[in-house]
Design a protein around this motif. Structure first.
Motif, mmCIF file in Angstrom:
data_model
loop_
_atom_site.group_PDB
_atom_site.id
_atom_site.type_symbol
_atom_site.label_atom_id
_atom_site.label_comp_id
_atom_site.label_asym_id
_atom_site.label_seq_id
_atom_site.Cartn_x
_atom_site.Cartn_y
_atom_site.Cartn_z
ATOM 1 N N ASP A 191 -5.199 -6.427 -10.108
ATOM 2 C CA ASP A 191 -5.693 -7.470 -9.215
ATOM 3 C C ASP A 191 -4.572 -8.316 -8.628
ATOM 4 O OD1 ASP A 191 -8.393 -6.898 -9.252
ATOM 5 O OD2 ASP A 191 -8.778 -8.109 -11.031
ATOM 6 N N ARG A 192 -3.337 -8.013 -8.977
ATOM 7 C CA ARG A 192 -2.189 -8.673 -8.361
ATOM 8 C C ARG A 192 -1.546 -7.720 -7.356
ATOM 9 N NH1 ARG A 192 2.997 -12.060 -10.671
ATOM 10 N NH2 ARG A 192 4.468 -11.416 -9.055
ATOM 11 N N VAL A 193 -1.430 -8.160 -6.112
ATOM 12 C CA VAL A 193 -0.843 -7.338 -5.044
ATOM 13 C C VAL A 193 0.421 -8.026 -4.537
ATOM 14 C CG1 VAL A 193 -1.188 -6.298 -2.767
ATOM 15 C CG2 VAL A 193 -3.111 -6.464 -4.376
ATOM 16 N N ASP A 194 1.568 -7.345 -4.700
ATOM 17 C CA ASP A 194 2.847 -7.867 -4.247
ATOM 18 C C ASP A 194 3.383 -7.136 -3.016
ATOM 19 O OD1 ASP A 194 4.049 -9.796 -6.469
ATOM 20 O OD2 ASP A 194 3.033 -8.175 -7.511
ATOM 21 N N ASP A 195 2.894 -5.925 -2.756
ATOM 22 C CA ASP A 195 3.490 -5.097 -1.717
ATOM 23 C C ASP A 195 2.415 -4.229 -1.074
ATOM 24 O OD1 ASP A 195 5.518 -4.025 -0.175
ATOM 25 O OD2 ASP A 195 6.167 -2.568 -1.685
ATOM 26 N N ILE A 196 2.465 -4.110 0.257
ATOM 27 C CA ILE A 196 1.540 -3.253 0.999
ATOM 28 C C ILE A 196 2.360 -2.423 1.986
ATOM 29 C CG2 ILE A 196 -0.485 -3.145 2.493
ATOM 30 C CD1 ILE A 196 -1.262 -5.928 1.504
ATOM 31 N N LYS A 197 2.206 -1.097 1.932
ATOM 32 C CA LYS A 197 2.936 -0.193 2.821
ATOM 33 C C LYS A 197 1.980 0.874 3.353
ATOM 34 C CE LYS A 197 7.139 -1.880 2.246
ATOM 35 N NZ LYS A 197 7.825 -1.627 0.996
ATOM 36 N N GLU A 198 2.340 1.476 4.490
ATOM 37 C CA GLU A 198 1.526 2.522 5.116
ATOM 38 C C GLU A 198 2.416 3.711 5.445
ATOM 39 O OE1 GLU A 198 -1.675 3.001 8.830
ATOM 40 O OE2 GLU A 198 -0.420 1.211 8.650
ATOM 41 N N ASP A 199 1.917 4.931 5.183
ATOM 42 C CA ASP A 199 2.706 6.114 5.520
ATOM 43 C C ASP A 199 2.334 6.644 6.901
ATOM 44 O OD1 ASP A 199 0.385 7.701 5.298
ATOM 45 O OD2 ASP A 199 0.855 8.359 3.267
ATOM 46 N N GLN A 200 2.976 7.727 7.319
ATOM 47 C CA GLN A 200 2.768 8.249 8.665
ATOM 48 C C GLN A 200 1.373 8.815 8.882
ATOM 49 O OE1 GLN A 200 6.006 11.012 9.587
ATOM 50 N NE2 GLN A 200 6.919 9.389 10.849
ATOM 51 N N SER A 201 0.674 9.134 7.818
ATOM 52 C CA SER A 201 -0.681 9.684 7.919
ATOM 53 C C SER A 201 -1.748 8.591 7.895
ATOM 54 C CB SER A 201 -0.927 10.675 6.778
ATOM 55 O OG SER A 201 -0.016 11.758 6.840
ATOM 56 N N GLY A 202 -1.342 7.340 7.770
ATOM 57 C CA GLY A 202 -2.295 6.246 7.744
ATOM 58 C C GLY A 202 -2.793 5.887 6.367
ATOM 59 N N ASN A 203 -2.267 6.526 5.313
ATOM 60 C CA ASN A 203 -2.600 6.120 3.950
ATOM 61 C C ASN A 203 -1.886 4.812 3.635
ATOM 62 O OD1 ASN A 203 -4.034 8.623 3.305
ATOM 63 N ND2 ASN A 203 -2.000 9.566 3.334
ATOM 64 N N ILE A 204 -2.542 3.946 2.883
ATOM 65 C CA ILE A 204 -1.981 2.642 2.572
ATOM 66 C C ILE A 204 -1.797 2.523 1.063
ATOM 67 C CG2 ILE A 204 -2.208 0.156 2.919
ATOM 68 C CD1 ILE A 204 -4.103 0.724 5.195
ATOM 69 N N TYR A 205 -0.698 1.878 0.666
ATOM 70 C CA TYR A 205 -0.325 1.774 -0.736
ATOM 71 C C TYR A 205 -0.228 0.308 -1.128
ATOM 72 C CZ TYR A 205 0.762 6.639 0.116
ATOM 73 O OH TYR A 205 0.667 7.963 0.482
ATOM 74 N N PHE A 206 -0.860 -0.018 -2.249
ATOM 75 C CA PHE A 206 -0.886 -1.380 -2.753
ATOM 76 C C PHE A 206 -0.227 -1.402 -4.126
ATOM 77 C CE2 PHE A 206 -4.772 -0.437 -0.343
ATOM 78 C CZ PHE A 206 -4.589 -1.281 0.749
ATOM 79 N N SER A 207 0.801 -2.220 -4.248
ATOM 80 C CA SER A 207 1.538 -2.289 -5.503
ATOM 81 C C SER A 207 1.595 -3.724 -5.991
ATOM 82 C CB SER A 207 2.964 -1.755 -5.312
ATOM 83 O OG SER A 207 2.952 -0.436 -4.810
ATOM 84 N N GLY A 208 1.622 -3.872 -7.304
ATOM 85 C CA GLY A 208 1.700 -5.197 -7.892
ATOM 86 C C GLY A 208 2.358 -5.138 -9.243
ATOM 87 N N MET A 209 2.556 -6.297 -9.841
ATOM 88 C CA MET A 209 3.183 -6.344 -11.146
ATOM 89 C C MET A 209 2.298 -5.675 -12.182
ATOM 90 S SD MET A 209 4.530 -9.626 -13.311
ATOM 91 C CE MET A 209 5.934 -9.934 -12.223
ATOM 92 N N ASN A 210 2.829 -4.634 -12.818
ATOM 93 C CA ASN A 210 2.114 -3.989 -13.916
ATOM 94 C C ASN A 210 3.117 -3.232 -14.770
ATOM 95 O OD1 ASN A 210 1.921 -0.856 -13.351
ATOM 96 N ND2 ASN A 210 1.515 -1.827 -11.367
ATOM 97 N N PRO A 211 2.849 -3.073 -16.058
ATOM 98 C CA PRO A 211 3.817 -2.440 -16.963
ATOM 99 C C PRO A 211 3.820 -0.926 -16.900
ATOM 100 C CG PRO A 211 1.869 -3.091 -18.181
ATOM 101 C CD PRO A 211 1.670 -3.592 -16.779
ATOM 102 N N ASN A 212 2.896 -0.327 -16.139
ATOM 103 C CA ASN A 212 2.750 1.131 -16.157
ATOM 104 C C ASN A 212 3.270 1.820 -14.907
ATOM 105 O OD1 ASN A 212 1.426 1.159 -18.726
ATOM 106 N ND2 ASN A 212 -0.415 0.406 -17.709
ATOM 107 N N ALA A 213 4.002 1.106 -14.043
ATOM 108 C CA ALA A 213 4.669 1.685 -12.871
ATOM 109 C C ALA A 213 3.713 2.532 -12.045
ATOM 110 C CB ALA A 213 5.878 2.506 -13.321
ATOM 111 N N THR A 214 2.595 1.931 -11.651
ATOM 112 C CA THR A 214 1.544 2.646 -10.934
ATOM 113 C C THR A 214 1.230 1.937 -9.624
ATOM 114 O OG1 THR A 214 0.590 3.476 -12.991
ATOM 115 C CG2 THR A 214 -0.849 3.458 -11.057
ATOM 116 N N THR A 215 1.057 2.721 -8.558
ATOM 117 C CA THR A 215 0.641 2.180 -7.277
ATOM 118 C C THR A 215 -0.743 2.718 -6.928
ATOM 119 O OG1 THR A 215 1.338 1.807 -4.974
ATOM 120 C CG2 THR A 215 1.622 4.023 -5.843
ATOM 121 N N THR A 216 -1.451 2.041 -6.038
ATOM 122 C CA THR A 216 -2.777 2.460 -5.599
ATOM 123 C C THR A 216 -2.703 2.945 -4.164
ATOM 124 O OG1 THR A 216 -3.820 0.791 -7.017
ATOM 125 C CG2 THR A 216 -5.177 1.764 -5.287
ATOM 126 N N LYS A 217 -3.201 4.145 -3.920
ATOM 127 C CA LYS A 217 -3.240 4.734 -2.585
ATOM 128 C C LYS A 217 -4.665 4.657 -2.034
ATOM 129 C CE LYS A 217 -2.849 9.259 -0.288
ATOM 130 N NZ LYS A 217 -2.494 10.681 -0.502
#
Length: 351
Positions: free
Chosen positions: A89-115
């Protein structure tokens, strides 16, 4: 900055959200879990909005450190949290790739991003690696831990967890606070507290001047923002600017020269205004600086203009500034939602 403000950022940098999910998957380079998206329709944004992003379809995404993610398509506002598929539930970073997929990253101990592919959320866990490369289409993601020196490169298939080496002058742990791709394609990393690093695909070069390393009693701001001005000079977290040289144009044994530039933001050497949290260059090549407690400052190359941001005649706590696809400017705040510039002032945004 004053000691109270520095103490705030020292505490701020170790706050963490512990609501991440785990998996027993042995193949860490593939998505861990896919969940159908069904967010909650809401009437207003949460008060804590730290990051803002507009995608190529012109949807706005507002990331919170407390209440997950908000999507606004111009009509409807939807809130997504871990119960809807976000990893944290913490979002620190938002990025988009060339295909339009979006990635949401935040502080977490498991080094995981959400696509997010427009239909569903997928969790992608990083794998430890030493695959330092600089490919044009790679995404560099910020997934925060506590002083672990990790950065994350995603090539469309695998999320690599890389360890940024220490600068020659300092042998101590640090954290990555900002990531920036410059006009030449180099990647820059702003850290707390050991300075700024440039990776050109072959080597790492560091700037460790006092204004970017900030070894201070009570904590430090860290380099939370990196940008280039119209002349190609770099601005980090202070009023100084840096001219950067490639190896074939070096003017000394260093790859940069440091300029005192504008002095303190108000032009009066006021001690509380020498650092900022976020900056952006607008479509007219003005630089905009966001301070924590003293509003926004615009620099047109000659003069400084101050824009207070207040509620009930009191300065609010600002965190980030963002330029959208049309060039409009937005502010993320710690406790007061989102503000948008109307050409004269920053006013509260109400969907």
């Amino acid at each position: 900055m004053k000691l109270a403000t520095l103490l705030f950022f020292s505490i701020l940098s170790i706050l963490t959200s512990c609501n991440g999910q785990t998996s027993n998957s042995k193949n860490q380079s593939v998505p861990l879990k896919e969940i159908n998206v069904k967010g909650d329709m809401v009437k207003e944004l949460g008060i804590n909005i730290m990051v803002i992003y507009q995608d190529t379809k012109n949807n706005y995404w507002f990331g919170s450190w407390k209440t997950g993610l908000y999507k606004y398509d111009g009509k409807t506002l939807i809130n997504y949290t871990t119960k809807n598929g976000l990893y944290t539930d913490r979002v620190d970073d938002i990025k988009e790739d060339q295909s339009g997929n979006i990635y949401f990253s935040g502080m977490n101990p498991n080094a995981t991003t959400t696509k997010f592919d427009g239909k569903s959320f997928t969790h992608i866990k990083a794998i430890p690696s030493n695959e330092w490369k600089l490919e044009a289409n790679d995404l560099w993601l910020k997934i925060l831990h506590q002083t672990n020196q990790k950065v994350y490169r995603f090539d469309g298939k695998t999320l690599y967890e890389l360890t940024l080496p220490n600068p020659p002058e300092f042998n101590q742990p640090f954290e990555i606070y900002s990531i920036y791709k410059d006009q030449k394609g180099n990647i820059w990393f702003g850290t707390n507290p050991v300075g700024v690093c440039r990776f050109d695909g072959k080597s790492f070069e560091w700037i460790t001047e006092e204004d970017v390393t900030e070894f201070r009693e009570g904590g430090s701001n860290g380099v939370r923002s990196i940008t280039e001005d119209k002349n190609g000079d770099f601005w980090f977290n202070t009023e100084n600017r840096y001219s950067i040289y490639d190896s074939n144009t070096l003017k000394s044994n260093r790859f940069y020269t440091r300029h005192e530039s504008i002095g303190s933001l108000d032009g009066k050497n006021t001690s509380g205004l020498n650092e900022y949290l976020s900056t952006v260059r607008d479509n007219d090549n003005n630089l905009w600086f966001v301070t924590y407690r003293d509003g926004v400052w615009k620099y047109d190359g000659t003069k400084i203009t101050h824009y207070p941001v207040q509620e009930n005649s009191t300065n609010i706590k600002l965190f980030s500034i963002y330029k959208d696809n049309k060039g409009d400017l937005w502010l993320g705040t710690q406790e007061n939602g989102v503000y948008k510039f109307n050409g004269k002032t920053f006013e509260k945004f109400k969907p």
